[in-house]
Design an enzyme around this catalytic site. Structure first.
Site, PDB file in Angstrom:
ATOM      1  N   GLU A 126     -35.034 -19.745 -14.784  1.00 51.25           N
ATOM      2  CA  GLU A 126     -34.262 -20.123 -16.122  1.00 51.25           C
ATOM      3  C   GLU A 126     -33.131 -18.841 -16.472  1.00 51.25           C
ATOM      4  OE1 GLU A 126     -37.600 -18.669 -16.244  1.00 51.25           O
ATOM      5  OE2 GLU A 126     -38.683 -20.557 -16.777  1.00 51.25           O
TER       6      GLU A 126
ATOM      7  N   HIS B  36     -45.891 -21.699 -25.518  1.00 52.09           N
ATOM      8  CA  HIS B  36     -45.724 -22.930 -25.347  1.00 52.09           C
ATOM      9  C   HIS B  36     -45.706 -23.858 -26.396  1.00 52.09           C
ATOM     10  CE1 HIS B  36     -46.564 -21.732 -21.246  1.00 52.09           C
ATOM     11  NE2 HIS B  36     -46.175 -23.138 -21.059  1.00 52.09           N
TER      12      HIS B  36
END
Lengths: 334, 328
Positions: B60, B129
């Site tokens: 990322e 999440h």
């Protein structure tokens, strides 16, 4: 009759060597002055790289100025001097003056931006600009431009995740980027053994399937040669390179550091004997590239140049307080 | 106007950018052959080729960092981070770099980077999440934060994001990708910093963004049956924030409730409450309230997750009490 003092025409390598020597001297004088100005209470902070001059100047002279992208780290006074930034401009940054061309007094000293020379300001967070270099190189490749990005960092940066992510990304996409590590053996106080279990940063290259090379970072000509080869290889589309220039910083990490807490005077003395500037001077004198008189005159001239730059930069105007709110977004006076 | 999904609306904006601007390219994990975790870029690799649609390693930080580099070098990258949860692995690049490079270079460096990610809860994805971290990004000067609620928003705001010269954090809602709404086939752009009056009303202002706009709207429908005419505001962007729009609505209704999936403590709702009291204190008939997510890591079980999220019934109850002069 031949007159002894008649200057003889210089060969191209001699001209390059003299230019590099001059840049190394200027970088050292400027760095010494920046530290002294901090100690005198005239500058809030100083970060410099005395001892790294061969690595910085040798590599920067291998770049195509204005074509190749340069992402220096905060020690790279020598890189900026070699690219042609004036002592006054560097000092305007040290004093955080309105006229600081890098940031108008917004950024810490020695975190340069210089669009004309494609110099991009670094993050104070270690290794965060390695991904930027990969991205710039990605853009160059996407556009089919023959530009190379060179990003500088210390060996401590190679412990960061961003080092891994950036080198891996550049290797996968065969990007034209040179990862240039100035390994001075210390990440602030932590010696290399605390940072890595391999002997050389260059060994890490194997894990990414790219070429890594170690060079004596105090030998400006060796650094120059390896940098030129690496940059040429990148330009030919042969993927990224990792260079490790082994050197030593002869000063504390920054003006806020006391290096006596983590290294011995004896160790420092050993490295002072290997000072890259003394070493290159001896060679130039030995080869007759310059005379002792020329050397003395050059050093005198650089001292004067830096002293004048200090005087001028210190007197330059401060940024206007209302300027603090500009440039947050591109539309705010950007 | 055809009814299309939020996903398709995003695809239309991205396709337009790829077709009309050579500088635009997309980069992220699984966006190529796989078509994106939420299928937003499905088929784009075949349509536009590997130069424009790039699969990246699971990294990322370099996805955002390389996006920053490419943007500085003059391209218009769009990076996809899958979800806001994974953006935490790139937060140094977003907060310490993308947002500050323009300022730190005295305006010499621009980072026109679009960072897309899905946020929000309600899909049984557990504590790691299901984050609603938009307030973190909205807190940072130098970032624009976009939170589309409808397919119409999604297309129009994403079109605008590509016009930006600043980094944009574009947060889609995981639970909205399949939602449908009317979207013009033609190109249009929605301005940042302009809230939409989603439902006009006079008695209380329900302020929402992204998923909570729909909850607020459903609550307003229930309130109508109780004789209360609620106005629903869809903020569309958190930074810039339409302070004028919020204040204008509160001046009209004299009561406001902010609805957000985010944790209450230190959440974006607190900022809205503060702004209302700064700008409309004299117009208020009641304290400004928040109907927020509970201050817990999101549990997995549907029963527990729903208990931790704001519910329409809760909004209705708060609004009824507020209008009757009863506050908690």
């Amino acid at each position: 009759m031949v007159r002894v003092n008649e200057p003889r025409p210089r060969t191209a390598p001699e001209k390059l060597h003299r230019a590099m020597y001059r840049d190394m001297l200027l970088s050292r004088e400027l760095s010494d002055r920046m530290f002294a100005l901090n100690r005198q209470g005239r500058a809030a902070f100083a970060v410099t790289g005395q001892g790294h001059e061969a690595a910085q100047v040798g590599s920067a002279h291998a770049l195509r100025r204005g074509t190749d992208w340069v992402l220096p780290y905060y020690r790279d006074v020598g890189v900026l001097v070699a690219l042609g930034m004036t002592p006054r401009d560097i000092l305007l940054g040290l004093f955080a003056k309105a006229g600081d061309p890098a940031s108008g007094g917004r950024q810490m000293p020695c975190h340069w931006s210089w669009p004309e020379m494609r110099v991009v300001t670094r993050s104070s967070v270690i290794a965060a600009n390695l991904p930027h270099a990969a991205g710039i190189a990605y853009a160059s490749k996407l556009r089919g431009l023959k530009e190379v990005s060179v990003v500088y960092f210390g060996e401590g940066a190679t412990s960061e995740g961003d080092f891994h992510e950036a080198v891996n990304f550049a290797a996968i996409h065969k990007l034209p980027v040179v990862f240039f590590c100035e390994n001075n053996g210390y990440a602030i106080s932590e010696s290399s053994e605390k940072q890595m279990s391999v002997l050389h940063v260059a060994d890490r290259a194997k894990g990414y399937g790219i070429t890594g090379s170690t060079v004596d970072g105090n030998d400006v000509l060796a650094v120059h040669q390896l940098s030129r080869w690496s940059i040429d290889e990148c330009r030919r589309g042969r993927g990224p390179k990792l260079i490790e220039a082994k050197t030593y910083r002869l000063v504390p990490h920054t003006s806020s550091d006391d290096d006596r807490r983590y290294r011995t005077r004896a160790e420092l003395d050993e490295w002072i004997k290997r000072d890259p500037i003394d070493r290159f001077r001896a060679r130039l004198l030995d080869e007759g590239t310059m005379t002792p008189d020329e050397d003395a005159a050059l050093r005198e001239q650089i001292k004067r140049q830096v002293a004048e730059a200090v005087e001028s930069a210190e007197r330059a105007p401060e940024p206007a307080p209302e300027d603090a709110l500009r440039h947050v977004f591109a539309e705010d006076g950007g | 106007m055809p009814d299309i999904t939020y996903r398709e609306a995003l695809r239309q904006a991205l396709r337009y950018q790829l077709e009309h601007d050579e500088r635009v390219f997309l980069m992220g994990e699984d966006i190529g052959a796989y078509g994106g975790s939420y299928a937003v870029t499905k088929g784009f690799l075949e349509e536009f080729g590997e130069r424009r649609v790039k699969d990246t390693p699971i990294s990322e930080s370099v996805v955002v960092g390389a996006g920053i580099g490419a943007a500085m070098a003059g391209l218009k990258p769009m990076v996809e981070l899958m979800t806001i949860n994974f953006s935490l692995l790139a937060i140094d690049q977003i907060v310490n770099n993308a947002s500050k490079l323009h300022y730190m270079s005295n305006g010499q460096i621009r980072v026109p980077l679009v960072m897309r990610m899905a946020g929000g809860a309600g899909s049984q994805l557990g504590a790691q999440h299901s984050h609603s971290l938009e307030s973190w990004y909205a807190h940072v000067p130098g970032l624009k934060v976009v939170v589309p609620a409808t397919p119409y928003d999604a297309k129009g705001l994403l079109m605008t994001a590509f016009e930006e010269e600043n980094p944009v954090v574009f947060i889609e809602h995981t639970a909205l990708y399949a939602s449908k709404g009317e979207v013009p086939e033609d190109v249009y752009r929605l301005p940042f910093g302009a809230a939409e009056v989603f439902r006009a009303g006079t008695d209380v202002t329900l302020i929402g963004y992204s998923g909570s706009v729909h909850q607020a709207f459903r609550a307003a429908q229930q309130l109508e049956e109780e004789g209360i005419d609620a106005e629903v505001l869809n903020l569309r962007t958190l930074r810039p924030l339409d302070v004028e729009g919020i204040v204008a609505s509160v001046r009209k209704t004299s009561r406001a409730i902010v609805i957000e999936d985010d944790w209450k403590f230190g959440g974006f709702g607190g900022e809205i409450v503060a702004l209302i009291q700064e700008h409309a204190f004299d117009y208020l008939d009641a304290p400004v309230l928040r109907c927020s997510g509970s201050d817990v890591p999101m549990p997995y079980s549907m029963a527990l997750e729903q208990a931790a999220l704001p519910q329409e019934a809760g909004i209705v109850e708060l609004a009824l009490n507020l209008c009757e002069g009863v506050t908690p």
